[in-house]
Write a protein that holds these residues in place. Structure first.
Motif, PDB file in Angstrom:
ATOM      1  N   CYS A 112      -0.663   5.937  -9.818  1.00 37.51           N
ATOM      2  CA  CYS A 112      -0.929   6.945  -8.787  1.00 37.51           C
ATOM      3  C   CYS A 112      -0.893   6.333  -7.391  1.00 37.51           C
ATOM      4  O   CYS A 112      -0.318   6.917  -6.458  1.00 37.51           O
ATOM      5  CB  CYS A 112      -2.291   7.603  -9.023  1.00 37.51           C
ATOM      6  SG  CYS A 112      -2.358   8.683 -10.463  1.00 37.51           S
ATOM      7  N   PHE A 113      -1.464   5.161  -7.243  1.00 33.62           N
ATOM      8  CA  PHE A 113      -1.532   4.521  -5.928  1.00 33.62           C
ATOM      9  C   PHE A 113      -0.151   4.124  -5.404  1.00 33.62           C
ATOM     10  O   PHE A 113       0.077   4.072  -4.199  1.00 33.62           O
ATOM     11  CB  PHE A 113      -2.441   3.296  -5.981  1.00 33.62           C
ATOM     12  CG  PHE A 113      -3.886   3.606  -6.246  1.00 33.62           C
ATOM     13  CD1 PHE A 113      -4.405   4.871  -5.983  1.00 33.62           C
ATOM     14  CD2 PHE A 113      -4.742   2.638  -6.760  1.00 33.62           C
ATOM     15  CE1 PHE A 113      -5.739   5.164  -6.222  1.00 33.62           C
ATOM     16  CE2 PHE A 113      -6.079   2.917  -6.998  1.00 33.62           C
ATOM     17  CZ  PHE A 113      -6.575   4.188  -6.734  1.00 33.62           C
ATOM     18  N   PHE A 114       0.778   3.838  -6.323  1.00 33.10           N
ATOM     19  CA  PHE A 114       2.103   3.404  -5.892  1.00 33.10           C
ATOM     20  C   PHE A 114       3.097   4.556  -5.734  1.00 33.10           C
ATOM     21  O   PHE A 114       4.085   4.412  -5.000  1.00 33.10           O
ATOM     22  CB  PHE A 114       2.662   2.384  -6.889  1.00 33.10           C
ATOM     23  CG  PHE A 114       2.214   0.974  -6.617  1.00 33.10           C
ATOM     24  CD1 PHE A 114       2.957   0.138  -5.807  1.00 33.10           C
ATOM     25  CD2 PHE A 114       1.025   0.500  -7.157  1.00 33.10           C
ATOM     26  CE1 PHE A 114       2.538  -1.160  -5.558  1.00 33.10           C
ATOM     27  CE2 PHE A 114       0.599  -0.789  -6.905  1.00 33.10           C
ATOM     28  CZ  PHE A 114       1.356  -1.638  -6.101  1.00 33.10           C
ATOM     29  N   TYR A 115       2.836   5.698  -6.390  1.00 35.52           N
ATOM     30  CA  TYR A 115       3.855   6.754  -6.386  1.00 35.52           C
ATOM     31  C   TYR A 115       3.420   8.059  -5.730  1.00 35.52           C
ATOM     32  O   TYR A 115       4.264   8.893  -5.420  1.00 35.52           O
ATOM     33  CB  TYR A 115       4.321   7.023  -7.826  1.00 35.52           C
ATOM     34  CG  TYR A 115       5.088   5.864  -8.415  1.00 35.52           C
ATOM     35  CD1 TYR A 115       6.403   5.614  -8.027  1.00 35.52           C
ATOM     36  CD2 TYR A 115       4.496   5.001  -9.327  1.00 35.52           C
ATOM     37  CE1 TYR A 115       7.114   4.543  -8.550  1.00 35.52           C
ATOM     38  CE2 TYR A 115       5.187   3.921  -9.850  1.00 35.52           C
ATOM     39  CZ  TYR A 115       6.499   3.696  -9.464  1.00 35.52           C
ATOM     40  OH  TYR A 115       7.186   2.626  -9.976  1.00 35.52           O
ATOM     41  N   ILE A 116       2.133   8.285  -5.511  1.00 32.99           N
ATOM     42  CA  ILE A 116       1.682   9.490  -4.815  1.00 32.99           C
ATOM     43  C   ILE A 116       1.611   9.185  -3.321  1.00 32.99           C
ATOM     44  O   ILE A 116       0.936   8.229  -2.916  1.00 32.99           O
ATOM     45  CB  ILE A 116       0.317   9.958  -5.349  1.00 32.99           C
ATOM     46  CG1 ILE A 116       0.434  10.374  -6.824  1.00 32.99           C
ATOM     47  CG2 ILE A 116      -0.225  11.126  -4.514  1.00 32.99           C
ATOM     48  CD1 ILE A 116      -0.866  10.798  -7.463  1.00 32.99           C
ATOM     49  N   PRO A 117       2.292   9.980  -2.481  1.00 32.23           N
ATOM     50  CA  PRO A 117       2.388   9.662  -1.042  1.00 32.23           C
ATOM     51  C   PRO A 117       1.043   9.447  -0.347  1.00 32.23           C
ATOM     52  O   PRO A 117       0.909   8.531   0.461  1.00 32.23           O
ATOM     53  CB  PRO A 117       3.124  10.892  -0.473  1.00 32.23           C
ATOM     54  CG  PRO A 117       3.936  11.392  -1.618  1.00 32.23           C
ATOM     55  CD  PRO A 117       3.113  11.145  -2.845  1.00 32.23           C
ATOM     56  N   ARG A 120      -0.053   6.035  -1.394  1.00 31.30           N
ATOM     57  CA  ARG A 120       0.908   4.958  -1.180  1.00 31.30           C
ATOM     58  C   ARG A 120       0.767   4.326   0.204  1.00 31.30           C
ATOM     59  O   ARG A 120       1.014   3.133   0.377  1.00 31.30           O
ATOM     60  CB  ARG A 120       2.322   5.491  -1.378  1.00 31.30           C
ATOM     61  CG  ARG A 120       3.379   4.380  -1.489  1.00 31.30           C
ATOM     62  CD  ARG A 120       4.699   4.927  -2.024  1.00 31.30           C
ATOM     63  NE  ARG A 120       5.183   6.012  -1.186  1.00 31.30           N
ATOM     64  CZ  ARG A 120       5.713   7.148  -1.647  1.00 31.30           C
ATOM     65  NH1 ARG A 120       5.792   7.335  -2.954  1.00 31.30           N
ATOM     66  NH2 ARG A 120       6.151   8.087  -0.832  1.00 31.30           N
ATOM     67  N   LYS A 121       0.343   5.103   1.194  1.00 31.74           N
ATOM     68  CA  LYS A 121       0.188   4.587   2.550  1.00 31.74           C
ATOM     69  C   LYS A 121      -0.830   3.449   2.614  1.00 31.74           C
ATOM     70  O   LYS A 121      -0.739   2.569   3.464  1.00 31.74           O
ATOM     71  CB  LYS A 121      -0.229   5.723   3.500  1.00 31.74           C
ATOM     72  CG  LYS A 121       0.846   6.767   3.727  1.00 31.74           C
ATOM     73  CD  LYS A 121       0.388   7.829   4.715  1.00 31.74           C
ATOM     74  CE  LYS A 121      -0.740   8.672   4.164  1.00 31.74           C
ATOM     75  NZ  LYS A 121      -1.123   9.785   5.078  1.00 31.74           N
ATOM     76  N   GLU A 122      -1.823   3.492   1.738  1.00 39.67           N
ATOM     77  CA  GLU A 122      -2.870   2.448   1.708  1.00 39.67           C
ATOM     78  C   GLU A 122      -2.998   1.851   0.312  1.00 39.67           C
ATOM     79  O   GLU A 122      -4.091   1.576  -0.170  1.00 39.67           O
ATOM     80  CB  GLU A 122      -4.207   3.043   2.152  1.00 39.67           C
ATOM     81  CG  GLU A 122      -4.246   3.552   3.571  1.00 39.67           C
ATOM     82  CD  GLU A 122      -4.210   2.434   4.596  1.00 39.67           C
ATOM     83  OE1 GLU A 122      -4.475   1.275   4.223  1.00 39.67           O
ATOM     84  OE2 GLU A 122      -3.914   2.724   5.772  1.00 39.67           O
ATOM     85  N   LYS A 123      -1.853   1.623  -0.344  1.00 38.22           N
ATOM     86  CA  LYS A 123      -1.880   1.212  -1.749  1.00 38.22           C
ATOM     87  C   LYS A 123      -2.600  -0.115  -1.978  1.00 38.22           C
ATOM     88  O   LYS A 123      -3.267  -0.296  -3.000  1.00 38.22           O
ATOM     89  CB  LYS A 123      -0.467   1.159  -2.326  1.00 38.22           C
ATOM     90  CG  LYS A 123       0.494   0.212  -1.653  1.00 38.22           C
ATOM     91  CD  LYS A 123       1.853   0.254  -2.361  1.00 38.22           C
ATOM     92  CE  LYS A 123       2.861  -0.664  -1.684  1.00 38.22           C
ATOM     93  NZ  LYS A 123       3.246  -0.167  -0.346  1.00 38.22           N
ATOM     94  N   ILE A 124      -2.472  -1.051  -1.036  1.00 38.19           N
ATOM     95  CA  ILE A 124      -3.140  -2.346  -1.220  1.00 38.19           C
ATOM     96  C   ILE A 124      -4.657  -2.171  -1.216  1.00 38.19           C
ATOM     97  O   ILE A 124      -5.370  -2.720  -2.061  1.00 38.19           O
ATOM     98  CB  ILE A 124      -2.706  -3.334  -0.121  1.00 38.19           C
ATOM     99  CG1 ILE A 124      -1.208  -3.616  -0.225  1.00 38.19           C
ATOM    100  CG2 ILE A 124      -3.505  -4.636  -0.228  1.00 38.19           C
ATOM    101  CD1 ILE A 124      -0.676  -4.520   0.861  1.00 38.19           C
ATOM    102  N   ASP A 177      -7.997  -6.432   8.444  1.00 40.66           N
ATOM    103  CA  ASP A 177      -8.725  -7.008   7.302  1.00 40.66           C
ATOM    104  C   ASP A 177      -9.573  -5.994   6.546  1.00 40.66           C
ATOM    105  O   ASP A 177     -10.236  -6.360   5.561  1.00 40.66           O
ATOM    106  CB  ASP A 177      -9.621  -8.161   7.785  1.00 40.66           C
ATOM    107  CG  ASP A 177      -8.819  -9.365   8.220  1.00 40.66           C
ATOM    108  OD1 ASP A 177      -7.657  -9.496   7.797  1.00 40.66           O
ATOM    109  OD2 ASP A 177      -9.365 -10.181   8.995  1.00 40.66           O
ATOM    110  N   TYR A 178      -9.545  -4.730   6.978  1.00 47.44           N
ATOM    111  CA  TYR A 178     -10.334  -3.708   6.271  1.00 47.44           C
ATOM    112  C   TYR A 178      -9.915  -3.573   4.812  1.00 47.44           C
ATOM    113  O   TYR A 178     -10.695  -3.103   3.968  1.00 47.44           O
ATOM    114  CB  TYR A 178     -10.225  -2.354   6.977  1.00 47.44           C
ATOM    115  CG  TYR A 178      -8.871  -1.694   6.869  1.00 47.44           C
ATOM    116  CD1 TYR A 178      -8.572  -0.831   5.818  1.00 47.44           C
ATOM    117  CD2 TYR A 178      -7.886  -1.908   7.828  1.00 47.44           C
ATOM    118  CE1 TYR A 178      -7.332  -0.227   5.708  1.00 47.44           C
ATOM    119  CE2 TYR A 178      -6.648  -1.311   7.740  1.00 47.44           C
ATOM    120  CZ  TYR A 178      -6.362  -0.475   6.672  1.00 47.44           C
ATOM    121  OH  TYR A 178      -5.136   0.121   6.573  1.00 47.44           O
ATOM    122  N   ILE A 179      -8.689  -3.999   4.482  1.00 50.09           N
ATOM    123  CA  ILE A 179      -8.205  -3.867   3.109  1.00 50.09           C
ATOM    124  C   ILE A 179      -8.986  -4.743   2.129  1.00 50.09           C
ATOM    125  O   ILE A 179      -8.954  -4.515   0.917  1.00 50.09           O
ATOM    126  CB  ILE A 179      -6.699  -4.189   3.004  1.00 50.09           C
ATOM    127  CG1 ILE A 179      -6.439  -5.644   3.421  1.00 50.09           C
ATOM    128  CG2 ILE A 179      -5.876  -3.216   3.838  1.00 50.09           C
ATOM    129  CD1 ILE A 179      -4.997  -6.090   3.190  1.00 50.09           C
TER     130      ILE A 179
END
Length: 422
Positions: A112-117, A120-124, A177-179
């Protein structure tokens, strides 16, 4: 009367356990006060809102990994604590079920994290947030609650929070660095929980055994109803910030999260107090109902007075409190906080009633009421966000909490009157 209650508490072994437990939970309550102002100052409210969404998703998915062990598992361990064979079987089967579910959830969430728009914007950030699920899988707190081993729960909390705080202050230096914020929360959980889990195997003489597929299937079937109810509880807790971000903005989500981070100090305390008292309530309701209700009134009555005092303090010093978190619009947030204080107050009433509902084994009633009220709450939030923004979310949560209290009271009234008359 007050002297008598105080004397009972200090002579009571349970009070001493509560003191140790409370010391450990102090780290849960203090951690946001230390780290959130630093995060907001470095990363800004909008990026803080993004991390809040990632954490909310992780906390929502936790309910799948736990699969009701935080209630059913605690109750079963509490009742069977004197039977080593049963305790070991419950322990190993629960972990086997949690592992199977964890693998499925990690796979689906990553896709879901890699394919839902939207994701995907914040997938990391979102993928790093999945470390929280791994930490929760290892988490043996449910077992420790059942056997009332509060010393190890305290140890676990201190270790995990120290790791989290150390990681944040060492690695979060610039806006980008919030990620890493949610990753450090997960790493703290994994290291601390794994350490205590190994101690449990040694102290309680558990042997690692293969759990049969039939046992896993049976566990999944038996606990499905409670698990499904916990999905709704999780939605109630974590969906609002996601909805504010999706239907509003990340800035609004950041503002909501700052307010929630303030009141969550008492919300977390209330949940932790529930977790501490719940096994004792279950055990006493089963064996000494008269004592159970008397102790329930003492503990939860004093607890409500403590929460009430805290909320009065929050109301009086609302501006000063929100200013500590470095927001941009402090007057607006202080007004939001003055509304939000009613949520912990109402929870300090509904949560003790929930203890009795579950201790009396009204699982079907609890499940149905929880599902209906969460659906109503989320629909209300969706309707009011465009017009009332964060205010609407708070009013919706307050309204549903009041309705829940009314239904809990109607459910337990007959049983408590019966116990009181004996």
């Amino acid at each position: 009367m007050l002297n008598r209650i105080t004397s009972i508490l200090f002579k009571n072994k349970q009070f001493h356990k509560l003191s140790v437990y409370g010391f450990g939970q102090l780290f849960n309550l203090v951690t946001p006060l230390i780290v959130v102002p630093y995060i907001v100052n470095i990363c800004g409210e909008e990026n803080f809102g993004k991390t809040a969404v990632g954490m909310a998703i992780a906390f929502f998915l936790i309910v799948f990994v736990d699969y009701g062990s935080d209630i059913v598992g605690v109750r079963e361990i509490s009742i069977n604590r004197d039977n080593h064979a049963n305790t070991e079987k419950i322990f190993l089967t629960t972990y086997a079920v949690k592992f199977v579910i964890l693998m499925v959830v990690l796979l689906i969430a990553t896709l879901c994290f890699f394919y839902i728009p939207y994701f995907r914007k914040e997938k990391i950030l979102f993928v790093f947030s999945l470390s929280v699920l791994i930490g929760q899988f290892v988490n043996p707190t449910w077992f420790l609650q059942g056997v009332e081993n509060v010393k190890w729960i305290t140890l676990l909390n201190i270790i995990s929070k120290v790791i989290y705080l150390t990681g944040i202050f060492l690695t979060v230096k610039v806006v980008e660095d919030y990620i890493y914020i949610n990753l450090w929360w997960g790493l703290g959980m994994i290291i601390a929980n794994l350490f205590v889990l190994l101690l449990i195997f040694k102290k309680y003489s558990f042997n690692l055994k293969v759990v049969s597929f039939l046992e896993i299937k049976k566990h999944l079937k038996n606990d499905f109803s409670m698990f499904s109810s916990q999905i709704f509880v999780s939605l109630q807790l974590y969906a609002p910030v996601i909805m504010v971000s999706y239907f509003g903005s990340n800035l609004m989500a950041g503002q909501y999260k700052i307010i929630e981070q303030i009141i969550v100090i008492f919300k977390t305390y209330i949940f932790l107090f529930f977790n501490f008292i719940f096994p004792k309530v279950c055990y006493e309701v089963e064996h000494t109902p008269n004592v159970a209700f008397r102790n329930w009134k003492i503990y939860n009555g004093l607890n409500f007075l403590f929460v009430l005092t805290g909320m009065i303090f929050f109301y009086v010093f609302s501006y000063e409190i929100v200013s500590y978190f470095n927001p941009t619009n402090r007057y607006f947030l202080s007004e939001l906080l003055e509304v939000a204080i009613f949520i912990p107050l109402l929870m300090a009433i509904s949560t003790p009633l929930k203890q009795l509902v579950l201790a009396f084994n009204y699982k079907k009633f609890y499940i149905r009421l929880t599902a209906i009220m969460v659906i109503i709450s989320l629909l209300l939030i969706r309707l009011v966000i465009p017009s009332y923004e964060v205010y609407g979310v708070l009013y919706s949560l307050i309204f549903t909490e009041i309705i829940i209290i009314i239904f809990y009271l109607s459910c337990v009234r007959k049983n408590t009157l019966k116990i009181s008359s004996n």
